[in-house]
Design an enzyme around this catalytic site. Structure first.
Site, short mmCIF file in Angstrom:
data_model
loop_
_atom_site.label_atom_id
_atom_site.label_comp_id
_atom_site.label_asym_id
_atom_site.label_seq_id
_atom_site.Cartn_x
_atom_site.Cartn_y
_atom_site.Cartn_z
N HIS A 172 29.55 14.45 -42.30
CA HIS A 172 30.58 13.56 -42.86
C HIS A 172 30.05 12.13 -42.77
O HIS A 172 29.49 11.72 -41.75
CB HIS A 172 31.88 13.66 -42.07
CG HIS A 172 32.87 12.57 -42.41
ND1 HIS A 172 33.68 12.63 -43.53
CD2 HIS A 172 33.14 11.39 -41.80
CE1 HIS A 172 34.43 11.53 -43.58
NE2 HIS A 172 34.12 10.76 -42.54
N SER A 174 31.30 8.06 -43.89
CA SER A 174 32.32 7.21 -44.46
C SER A 174 32.13 5.79 -43.95
O SER A 174 31.41 5.54 -42.99
CB SER A 174 33.72 7.72 -44.10
OG SER A 174 33.92 7.68 -42.70
#
Length: 303
Positions: A172, A174
């Site tokens: 992930h 971000s």
């Protein structure tokens, strides 16, 4: 779900049963420095170090000066929603500071027929408008990248190289911002590691996972579907080249390349030169083409 993996990885790292400063020395003590892929990923029983020990992952460096040919003063997203339209641009300096932190820890070993190891890792890259007094010296962009990695030792010969490892990760990444500047993606990343003499090569194809609300649906058009990292070490100098491409050979051909050179200064301290060209130096810059040059120091390198 967006920050769920980040929270899990950080929680595991906080709860690790540290045993004094010996754990930290695994990252910074010259006697414990990990010099090859086998040692770095504990690929045989002679270098197994156990679980919940913090060890290097990607390089750790500080670049007080990083220059950009095209500062991204008004980022745009491929998401057509009006929520992703920036209203006003910011007067960013083309010189800023950049630093990266990266580490990993093994949370389970000898799983899946006694061969696999499960790791959690965390990388953070920060871009700081340190010299921009007009904007009160803000952090322009911080990218958070936790991942869970399943890795297996391999012993194969291929094109003159020895294949040492292979595995898969859930990744992930971000920037933790709200709209219109929010950027993130989730990937399943496959990897394979190869060595020959002073050379190390990591190959990583990936699959971008679908998102209900996608901050950047066209990110693969710019960052592609995988990358390759080629590392060469000699006399304390470490050279690396990392490239990614969307595999198109027409007018829509896009990608990015990064070259780094770490040269010895004293003990573990190295000078660090980082040059990049193309797209995706940061998430908010995923569709912004630029050339950057950064100079500073590093404590941890690929080898």
């Amino acid at each position: 779900m967006k920050l769920f993996l980040t929270q899990i990885v950080i929680l595991l790292l906080i709860m690790m049963p540290f045993k004094g400063q010996a754990q930290i020395q695994a990252m910074f003590n010259n006697k414990s420095q990990l010099r090859n892929m086998t040692e770095r990923w504990e690929l045989d029983s002679t270098v197994t170090r156990g679980t919940f020990l913090v060890t290097p992952y990607k390089p750790i460096y500080i670049l007080p000066t990083r220059w950009s040919s095209n500062p991204n003063e008004k980022p745009v997203s491929g998401n057509p929603s009006p929520d992703y339209i920036s209203q006003d641009g910011l007067n960013y300096n083309n010189i800023e500071a950049r630093f990266q932190l990266s580490f990993k820890t093994k949370v389970a070993q000898d799983i899946f027929w006694g061969k696999g190891d499960l790791w959690v890792a965390y990388t953070q890259v920060s871009h700081w408008q340190l010299y921009n007094n007009t904007l009160s010296r803000p952090f322009r962009e911080i990218n958070y990248e936790p991942e869970v990695i399943l890795n297996f030792p391999v012993n194969l010969k291929l094109f003159g190289f020895k294949m040492k490892m292979a595995g898969v990760a859930f990744n992930h990444e971000s920037n933790g911002k709200s709209q219109p500047l929010s950027r993130s993606w989730n990937r399943v990343i496959f990897h394979a590691g190869f060595e020959k003499d002073r050379w190390s090569v990591y190959i990583r194809p990936w699959l971008k996972m679908k998102a209900t609300k996608d901050d950047n649906p066209d990110i693969s058009e710019y960052l592609g579907y995988g990358d390759i990292n080629v590392i060469y070490a000699r006399n304390g100098n470490i050279f690396s080249f990392q490239g990614n491409h969307n595999l198109r050979l027409n007018s829509k051909s896009k990608g990015g390349a990064t070259f780094s050179w770490a040269y010895p200064i004293k003990d573990n301290l190295k000078g660090h030169l980082l040059i990049s060209q193309g797209y995706g130096e940061t998430l908010v810059d995923y569709n912004n083409k630029q050339t950057t040059i950064g100079v500073g120091i590093s404590l941890i390198e690929w080898l």
